[in-house]
Design an enzyme around this catalytic site. Structure first.
Site, PDB file in Angstrom:
ATOM      1  N   HIS A 184       0.888  -1.075   0.062  1.00 18.88           N
ATOM      2  CA  HIS A 184       0.414  -0.056  -0.073  1.00 18.88           C
ATOM      3  C   HIS A 184       0.689   1.205  -0.306  1.00 18.88           C
ATOM      4  CE1 HIS A 184      -2.982  -2.894   0.907  1.00 18.88           C
ATOM      5  NE2 HIS A 184      -2.755  -3.481   1.755  1.00 18.88           N
TER       6      HIS A 184
ATOM      7  N   SER B 154      13.793  21.693 -15.838  1.00 18.65           N
ATOM      8  CA  SER B 154      13.003  22.432 -16.516  1.00 18.65           C
ATOM      9  C   SER B 154      13.502  23.700 -16.749  1.00 18.65           C
ATOM     10  CB  SER B 154      12.530  22.701 -14.819  1.00 18.65           C
ATOM     11  OG  SER B 154      11.444  23.943 -15.378  1.00 18.65           O
TER      12      SER B 154
ATOM     13  N   LYS C 228      15.256  21.391 -10.737  1.00 19.86           N
ATOM     14  CA  LYS C 228      14.568  20.441 -10.875  1.00 19.86           C
ATOM     15  C   LYS C 228      15.263  18.900 -12.248  1.00 19.86           C
ATOM     16  CE  LYS C 228      10.227  18.896 -11.339  1.00 19.86           C
ATOM     17  NZ  LYS C 228       9.439  20.350 -11.782  1.00 19.86           N
TER      18      LYS C 228
ATOM     19  N   GLU D 144       9.194   7.844 -16.926  1.00 21.80           N
ATOM     20  CA  GLU D 144       7.379   8.681 -17.339  1.00 21.80           C
ATOM     21  C   GLU D 144       7.174   8.149 -19.167  1.00 21.80           C
ATOM     22  OE1 GLU D 144       6.981  12.482 -14.741  1.00 21.80           O
ATOM     23  OE2 GLU D 144       8.719  12.479 -15.461  1.00 21.80           O
TER      24      GLU D 144
END
Ligand code: ARG
Length: 459
Positions: free
Chosen positions: A155, A276, A282, A289
């Protein structure tokens, strides 16, 4: 020219021609189309259906056409109907009547069925080779991380301590099964449809076993209708690829989590992350992804194939031309994903201090406290479990961990506790003790990495 102009007088409407054509996506099978034709014509010559000398001439010219396409000397007409038309027409342009004999005892329906099988058979091999490479990288990482303690999760809550190496080998098992599925798919697709004709076989005295042998198929298909009518092999390989994408996608999700500031378990190499344009701090895991995102299109390919086939009467229907874009997209997507994913995993830096910190903070040794009461004090597991629950609640209230909670507090919950509890619940003890077959202990991880390596090299 169309191959089917027998009883036609007019040309196909130009816009409809584009709609009907498959050349933009089937020309990638030119090698397989030629390979199939060479085998077919060789067999026709051997059986005396056409003159053996003429068969030799056709064979030679087909090889030349293949070379001309490979070397860019022959352009494939983008307005052609399909790759089968292009090659047969070119052959006829070069050889005249001899070229016209190639299609004896054959239809485009059995031709396309053989081409796609030949094409996907090769793709199965190249995808399994890439998956093997990934598994090898996972074994390297497993060995590197065999002693690195990290929390295992359920979980997404810290659950019990494991090693990073154990986590890597879980994925190795999944990718091994993906290899198995691709190999199974290849086995079932390795049956030869040529000789099925359009649907009802042929009256020519051909030898389908010989064609199968020449093309290294296990056998000719046993039923001519089935040979041209089914595309289950396309759905099957796309299904196998879909599961591999599920595994890659879950792994990607974990990498995204692990390189976030919240986890910091790994750092991706600069070559596999992006920045970024506005936030200079970043470092984004774009590759992971994208792999996660691309799984969706592959599942779409599978749905498209299944839906396209489900209502078709036997045998061939033009709907089936839609098989290629779907299955090629699935194959291409997995190949691209693996090409980026493998070096990304290979070059990532492991950050074991952060893993250990996360493991120390999450009561992940609570089960081990209960096990201590069972093993060393003879309590039934359910009682031990309840008492440990009380201890965790106590720790949460006072901001302690199970390691830092004083013995006096332990004894308030159960007087049987003694000093040895601290040894029993140290992270090292918790992980090192999990030597059960399939468990995360460092020695298991090393042995399993070795076994997995042997499995993939002996295949
Ligand atoms: N381009 C067609 C396909 O991919 C080839 C088979 C054509 N057969 C036919 N009867 N129209 O399915």
């Amino acid at each position: 020219m169309k191959l089917w102009q027998g009883s036609f007088h007019g040309e196909l409407d130009p816009k409809t021609n584009d709609f009907n054509s498959s050349i933009s996506f089937d020309s990638r099978m030119f090698r397989e189309d030629i390979e199939g034709s060479i085998a077919h014509v060789t067999m026709l010559g051997e059986c005396g259906v056409i003159d053996p000398e003429e068969a030799g001439t056709i064979r030679q010219e087909l090889c030349r056409i293949r070379e001309d396409i490979e070397k860019g000397r022959m352009q494939i007409d983008p307005n052609a109907e399909d790759i089968h038309t292009v090659i047969e027409e070119e052959l006829t342009r070069r050889l005249g009547d001899a070229g016209k004999r190639l299609h004896t005892a054959r239809s485009r329906n059995d031709q396309v069925a053989v081409d796609v099988r030949l094409y996907l058979r090769k793709e199965c091999d190249s995808l399994t080779a890439q998956l093997r490479e990934l598994i090898e990288v996972l074994c390297d990482k497993a060995e590197e991380g065999s002693e690195m303690v990290m929390p295992g999760y359920t979980h997404l809550q810290r659950a019990q301590p494991i090693t990073f190496g154990h986590h890597m080998l879980a994925y190795a098992e999944m990718f091994l099964r993906d290899i198995g599925r691709l190999e199974d798919a290849k086995k079932r697709m390795n049956v030869m449809p040529l000789g099925s004709g359009a649907l009802a076989g042929t009256t020519y005295p051909i030898d389908r076993f010989r064609t199968a042998e020449l093309l290294h198929f296990d056998a000719p298909c046993r039923n001519s209708l089935d040979g041209v009518a089914d595309r289950d092999f396309c759905a099957e390989i796309t299904g196998a690829i879909s599961l591999a994408m599920v595994h890659l996608s879950r792994f990607s999700e974990e990498l995204v989590l692990w390189c976030s500031w919240e986890f910091r378990f790994v750092r991706l190499d600069d070559a596999f992350s992006t920045g970024s344009s506005i936030m200079p701090q970043k470092k984004n895991p774009d590759i992971a992804e994208l792999v996660r995102g691309k799984s969706g299109r592959v599942f779409g390919d599978l749905m498209g194939l299944l839906t396209m086939m489900k209502g078709l009467p036997l045998a061939y229907n033009k709907d089936m031309q839609e098989d290629k874009e779907a299955v090629f997209d699935a194959v291409d997507t997995l190949r691209m994903c693996l090409t980026a994913f493998i070096p990304m995993v290979k070059t990532m830096t492991l950050l074991p201090d952060n893993m250990r910190k996360a493991a120390a903070g999450g009561f992940i040794n609570a089960t081990d406290v209960a096990d201590y009461l069972v093993e060393q004090k003879g309590l039934p597991f359910r009682d031990a479990y309840r008492m440990t629950g009380d201890l965790v609640a106590k720790c949460m209230e006072s901001g302690e961990t199970l390691e830092s909670l004083p013995l006096s507090e332990y004894r308030k919950v159960c007087p049987l506790f003694d000093e040895k509890v601290y040894d029993a619940i140290s992270l090292a003890a918790c992980v090192n003790g999990r030597t059960v077959y399939g468990g995360p202990a460092p020695e298991n991880v090393r042995a399993m990495a070795k076994a997995v390596r042997e499995e993939i090299t002996h295949e």
